[in-house]
Structures are given as structure tokens and as C-alpha cells.
Design an enzyme around this catalytic site. Structure first.
Site, PDB file in Angstrom:
ATOM      1  N   TRP A  41       0.815  -1.220   0.000  1.00  0.00           N
ATOM      2  CA  TRP A  41       0.000   0.000   0.000  1.00  0.00           C
ATOM      3  C   TRP A  41       0.845   1.264   0.000  1.00  0.00           C
ATOM      4  CZ3 TRP A  41      -5.083   1.800   0.389  1.00  0.00           C
ATOM      5  CH2 TRP A  41      -5.226   3.104   0.890  1.00  0.00           C
ATOM      6  N   ASN A  43      -0.078   5.802   0.063  1.00  0.00           N
ATOM      7  CA  ASN A  43      -0.992   6.929  -0.124  1.00  0.00           C
ATOM      8  C   ASN A  43      -0.181   8.221  -0.233  1.00  0.00           C
ATOM      9  OD1 ASN A  43      -1.281   5.970   2.881  1.00  0.00           O
ATOM     10  ND2 ASN A  43      -1.956   8.090   3.031  1.00  0.00           N
ATOM     11  N   ASP A  44      -0.385   9.208   0.589  1.00  0.00           N
ATOM     12  CA  ASP A  44       0.119  10.563   0.353  1.00  0.00           C
ATOM     13  C   ASP A  44       1.601  10.619  -0.016  1.00  0.00           C
ATOM     14  OD1 ASP A  44      -2.360  10.878   1.489  1.00  0.00           O
ATOM     15  OD2 ASP A  44      -1.663  12.050   3.200  1.00  0.00           O
ATOM     16  N   GLN A  60       3.625   7.769   2.106  1.00  0.00           N
ATOM     17  CA  GLN A  60       2.962   6.931   3.094  1.00  0.00           C
ATOM     18  C   GLN A  60       2.914   5.501   2.583  1.00  0.00           C
ATOM     19  OE1 GLN A  60       0.954   8.378   6.316  1.00  0.00           O
ATOM     20  NE2 GLN A  60       3.045   9.005   5.832  1.00  0.00           N
ATOM     21  N   TRP A  68      -4.233  -0.074   3.969  1.00  0.00           N
ATOM     22  CA  TRP A  68      -3.701   0.960   4.863  1.00  0.00           C
ATOM     23  C   TRP A  68      -3.358   0.353   6.224  1.00  0.00           C
ATOM     24  CZ3 TRP A  68      -4.632   3.089   9.592  1.00  0.00           C
ATOM     25  CH2 TRP A  68      -4.041   4.333   9.859  1.00  0.00           C
ATOM     26  N   PHE A 106       3.164   9.627   9.960  1.00  0.00           N
ATOM     27  CA  PHE A 106       2.178  10.239   9.078  1.00  0.00           C
ATOM     28  C   PHE A 106       2.853  11.285   8.182  1.00  0.00           C
ATOM     29  CE2 PHE A 106      -2.384   9.438  10.780  1.00  0.00           C
ATOM     30  CZ  PHE A 106      -2.148   8.080  10.819  1.00  0.00           C
ATOM     31  N   SER A 107       2.051  11.997   7.424  1.00  0.00           N
ATOM     32  CA  SER A 107       2.567  12.861   6.361  1.00  0.00           C
ATOM     33  C   SER A 107       3.404  14.022   6.889  1.00  0.00           C
ATOM     34  CB  SER A 107       1.416  13.394   5.515  1.00  0.00           C
ATOM     35  OG  SER A 107       0.839  12.354   4.767  1.00  0.00           O
ATOM     36  N   ARG A 177      -1.907  17.744  12.178  1.00  0.00           N
ATOM     37  CA  ARG A 177      -1.050  16.913  11.344  1.00  0.00           C
ATOM     38  C   ARG A 177      -0.616  17.569  10.026  1.00  0.00           C
ATOM     39  NH1 ARG A 177      -6.072  14.157  11.465  1.00  0.00           N
ATOM     40  NH2 ARG A 177      -7.228  14.060   9.494  1.00  0.00           N
ATOM     41  N   GLU A 230      -6.706  18.429   5.356  1.00  0.00           N
ATOM     42  CA  GLU A 230      -5.465  17.677   5.474  1.00  0.00           C
ATOM     43  C   GLU A 230      -4.422  18.252   4.515  1.00  0.00           C
ATOM     44  OE1 GLU A 230      -6.468  13.144   6.502  1.00  0.00           O
ATOM     45  OE2 GLU A 230      -7.178  13.694   4.494  1.00  0.00           O
ATOM     46  N   TRP A 317     -10.299   7.792  -0.774  1.00  0.00           N
ATOM     47  CA  TRP A 317     -10.512   7.070   0.475  1.00  0.00           C
ATOM     48  C   TRP A 317     -11.841   6.316   0.508  1.00  0.00           C
ATOM     49  CZ3 TRP A 317      -6.831   5.577   3.330  1.00  0.00           C
ATOM     50  CH2 TRP A 317      -5.690   6.373   3.531  1.00  0.00           C
TER      51      TRP A 317
END
Length: 507
Positions: A41, A43-44, A60, A68, A106-107, A177, A230, A317
Site C-alpha cells: 500500500w 498513499n500521500d 505513506q 492501509w 504520518f505525512s 497533522r 489535510e 478514500w
């Protein structure tokens, strides 16, 4: 202090380099020229930066599975933003010394601290690379905190060490975040844009050493607040046809009219402390498709390049964990150059994909073709770039059917009466894995002197659509179950003329 890469990196494969990734078995939906991880996986995009002659893409990543979880930072580098060298995991999720909590990575962003002014790296380090990321803390399966941490690298991002005195910014909340940090030369300081998600606010902080942060101002709530905010980014963008620049603030959130996730942007001014938008009640979206999110620009591009370059995560998402790709899940866009047009309605973002010229072979060209019925183009393929200029003429609708295999097709249609460009993926192939996936997305596109210009990036399971030189953009995933890959032109209610159309196969 501890070297974060040690525990998990040894479990991963060694570096892997290829445009088409031939060392892996050719999977059905693996794109050819869009970034994907070797497996599992993503993502960002995180920590995007140009440093020491190479572009860095952190992202990510779940190193243990294809959904995730276990958020860590994957890492790849590139000289040209198309061919990527996969590197071992950069910053993995870690467990507290007492074993009672886990901190997911996290990001965030990365910067290069010239001459190690912060003192984070060992003495003598010329360029200290610093990652600023959100530590997402959980215990007993429940999220307990989000705060901002540092990690640093003295070897061009290959290995990372956690800062001994983390966190460096903590509001003692579970929702805080995605720090985006850059060097603000006029004030000779570091600036951070970071999100208070449920408050729909971007907070701006300053620091001279990356370790101590002072609040400058808050922006928001404003614009689209239908979903949490975000992944902010604040950066300067040149205005076309002038030497001027404006500041742009991007935020990933939702789309008020279409009820799905999207990115919005604000154009305005920044004085080193406060961001002031040009218009208070304006809502603008970066991409009108369903599958572009969390885009951020690359820090520290060469000084002779005026336009910032953004890369975004291609997924949504609402169905991200369910898309039918294996052994990987998630991809990145082709990086996009950004500029602004000064229009009567205000400043508007223009996006154009970086050039693929070095990787493409021209296979089909037509000129001045009148189309008044379905007309096969005579080319079949699944990874290509297509540019077309269309005189809409008397047609009520004109368009292109992509990745066509019988009744299976992804359809791009321009309605001349409403001046809307629509993308229909309801019959694109596998659409049953989520009831939120089948969709028809539309955006208004005014013709230019009676013409519509299209620039399409089609890559197995990805379609990026740039209309009228990037004035409007839509990005959507598709999952054909058949793979004839035909292209068909069409026109309804009258004739249209394809003044020029070229297809390049992308290698």
C-alpha cells in the site's frame, strides 16, 4: 537516539530501478509511466524535494500489506521524475521504549539544512536533510495523540535518525497533522503550514533552527469545509504573461457539490506571517476527478525553473482499500507544472504534466478529420499520451472513447450546449468492488475560438485529463477487464472536426 531504518529495512528488498519495473511480474493494472511501489500500500506523497542532483519522493507506505496500516515512509529517487529508483524504507513506524504505544509516521515534508545550521546532523555535515512529520500515536488500538516530530539524515536521505527530543510541536490533541515546511528567504527562517483538521484551519509557524516553533497566524475556516482538512502546502506560483507571482495555499478536503474527496486551493498574498486570500468566499478545486488527492510541490527546485511541480496520490478514500490491484495498491500522478492565469474571475491555477518526450514514440497522427459517427482511430494500446484539437462545429456532443473493448469503455464527452466536459467510467470494466466507484464527473470548459484542446495521459488503470492547456483537470482510475485498448472518436447531432490528433506510445 536510534537508527529508524534498522528493524524493518532489513526485511525489504534491495533497490530496484526501472521505468516499467520489469523485475516484477507484469501485473494487469500496473501503470507504465506513473510511480507505483514494488509492492504493498501507498498513499500521500511526503517529503518531496530536489537535493544533491536528484528528486526525492517519500510516501505513506505499509511495508507489511496491501491495505492501509503501519504507516511508514517509503522512499524513491529520480533524475527526471519519471524513472524512479526504489530505496529501502526510510522512516518506519516504531514502538515506545516501554512497548505500550506505537508511533506511525504520518505525512510531512523534508528540507535541506545548508551547512547543518540546526546542529541536528553530526559535526561536519555539509547538507543535513531533515524530515518534519506527524507522529500518530496509538495505544491499545486507539489513537491517542498527533504531534510534529523530526528525523535527520547525513547521507542524502539513505538512513534516518529520530531526533532525541521529539516532539518539537505538540498541541496535546489527537487532530494536528501534515506539516509542510520550506525556507522563507525574505525572513531568513523556516516556515511551516500544518493542519488543525476538524477546525478547518491551517496554522503557520516559524523557526530559525527547525526545533523551536512559534505560532504566526491561523487561516480558516474558509472555502470548502464539508470534510476535514489535510495535507497543506503554501508556495509561490508565477502568473502567466508577467513577472509577477502569487501565493497559493492548497488543502486536501472534500468537494461540496460532488460529495467526494478533493483538493481545494486559495490564491492570495503572504507577508511572512499571514496568508490573505484574494477573495473570501471563493471555492476552487485543483482537480475535478475523483482520484487526485494530497498533492504537494517539490521543495528546492533548481533556481532556473520558475514553475513549481506538484505530485499527488491517485486514489480515493471512499474505496482506496478495495481497488483491484496487486501486489501494490496506490499510484502517484505524473508530476505537474503549475502556473496562474489572471482571468476576469480572478487568478486560476493552470496545470500541465511534465514532458514525456524522452519516453514516447509517435504512433498515430491525423489532421482535419471530420467525424459525424463512431470512428475507430486505428490504434490500440493501454499506455500512451494523446493530444487533440477539436473544432466542435455543429455537433451537440463530441468525444473520445478510451480503452474500448466492445461495450467496455471509458468515455470522454464534450457537450456543446452546456460547455461541459464529462468523464464516464460506469462501463469502464471492473466497477463492482465499491458502489462509490462508478461515476460520471463533469466540469465546465469554455471553447477557445470554437475549439477544444485535450491532453490525455492514459496508463493501464489511470487517466489524467488536461483540457485547454491545463485550465481544467480531471483524474480518474479505471480497471478494464478486457485489454483491446481501442480508441474511438465520435460526434452526435452534427459533425465535428478533429483538426489535429496525435498518439504517442510511452515506453
Amino acid at each position: 537516539m536510534k537508527i529508524l531504518t534498522l528493524k524493518i529495512a532489513l526485511l525489504l528488498t534491495t533497490a530496484h530501478f526501472s521505468l516499467a519495473q520489469p523485475a516484477l511480474k507484469a501485473e494487469e493494472y500496473r501503470p507504465r509511466y506513473h510511480f507505483t511501489p514494488p509492492k504493498n500500500w501507498i498513499n500521500d506523497p511526503n517529503g518531496t524535494i530536489y537535493a544533491n542532483g536528484e528528486y526525492h519522493l517519500f510516501y505513506q507506505h505499509n511495508p507489511f500489506g496491501n491495505e492501509w496500516g503501519h504507516m511508514s515512509w517509503g522512499h524513491a529517487t529520480s533524475k527526471d521524475l519519471i524513472r524512479w529508483q526504489h530505496l529501502p524504507l526510510a522512516i518506519p513506524e516504531f514502538t515506545s521504549a516501554d512497548g505500550k504505544s506505537q508511533t506511525a509516521i504520518f505525512s510531512g515534508s523534508t528540507v535541506v539544512d545548508k551547512n547543518n545550521q540546526s546542529g541536528l546532523c553530526p559535526v561536519g555535515t555539509k547538507d543535513c536533510m531533515v524530515a518534519i512529520y506527524t507522529g500518530n500515536v496509538s495505544a491499545g488500538g486507539k489513537q491517542t495523540a498527533q504531534y510534529q516530530n523530526l528525523a535527520y539524515s547525513a547521507d542524502k536521505g539513505r538512513t534516518w535518525t529520530e531526533y532525541a527530543h521529539n516532539p518539537v510541536l505538540d498541541l496535546h490533541t489527537k487532530e494536528f497533522r501534515d506539516p509542510n515546511v520550506f525556507w522563507y528567504a525574505p525572513g531568513r527562517k523556516w516556515l511551516m503550514a500544518v493542519i488543525k483538521p476538524t477546525d478547518h484551519q491551517a496554522a503557520f509557524y516559524e523557526s530559525v533552527n527547525l526545533k523551536d516553533w512559534k505560532l504566526l497566524s491561523l487561516f480558516g475556516p474558509m472555502g470548502d469545509t464539508t470534510r476535514v482538512w489535510e495535507c497543506p502546502a503554501l508556495f509561490e506560483v508565477p502568473v502567466e504573461g508577467s513577472s509577477a507571482k502569487k501565493w497559493v495555499l492548497t488543502v486536501s478536503s472534500g468537494h461540496r457539490q460532488k460529495n467526494y474527496l478533493a483538493m481545494q486551493y486559495f490564491v492570495g498574498d503572504f507577508d511572512g506571517k499571514t496568508f490573505t486570500p484574494q477573495r473570501q468566499n471563493e471555492i476552487l478545486y485543483v482537480d475535478e476527478g475523483k482520484d487526485f488527492y494530497a498533492g504537494i510541490p517539490f521543495n528546492d527546485r533548481p533556481t532556473n525553473r520558475r514553475k513549481p511541480i506538484m505530485i499527488g496520490w491517485l486514489n480515493d478514500w471512499e474505496y482506496a482499500n478495495k481497488i483491484p490491484t496487486t501486489p501494490f495498491k496506490g499510484a502517484m500522478s505524473v508530476p505537474r507544472e503549475l502556473s496562474l492565469q489572471n482571468t476576469p474571475q480572478g487568478y486560476r491555477l493552470v496545470q500541465t504534466p511534465i514532458s514525456l518526450a524522452a519516453f514516447r514514440k509517435k504512433v498515430t497522427t491525423i489532421t482535419n478529420m471530420t467525424v459525424d459517427k463512431p470512428t475507430p482511430l486505428g490504434y490500440a494500446g493501454e499506455s500512451y499520451e494523446l493530444e487533440a484539437t477539436i473544432t466542435v462545429g455543429s455537433a451537440k456532443k463530441v468525444g473520445i472513447r478510451l480503452l474500448k473493448s466492445g461495450a467496455e469503455e471509458s468515455v470522454l464527452t464534450y457537450d456543446t450546449a452546456t460547455q461541459t466536459l464529462s468523464f464516464d467510467r460506469t462501463h469502464s470494466g471492473n466497477v463492482t468492488f465499491s458502489d462509490r466507484f462508478p461515476s460520471i464527473e463533469s466540469v465546465r470548459v469554455a471553447p477557445q475560438n470554437g475549439r477544444l484542446k485535450l491532453h490525455l495521459l492514459v496508463d493501464k488503470s489511470i487517466i489524467e485529463i488536461f483540457a485547454n492547456d491545463g485550465q481544467r483537470v480531471m483524474t480518474d482510475l479505471v480497471f478494464p477487464t478486457k485489454h483491446e485498448g481501442n480508441i474511438e472518436l465520435f460526434s452526435d447531432g452534427g459533425a465535428a472536426v478533429f483538426d489535429a490528433l496525435t498518439v504517442w506510445e510511452v515506453k
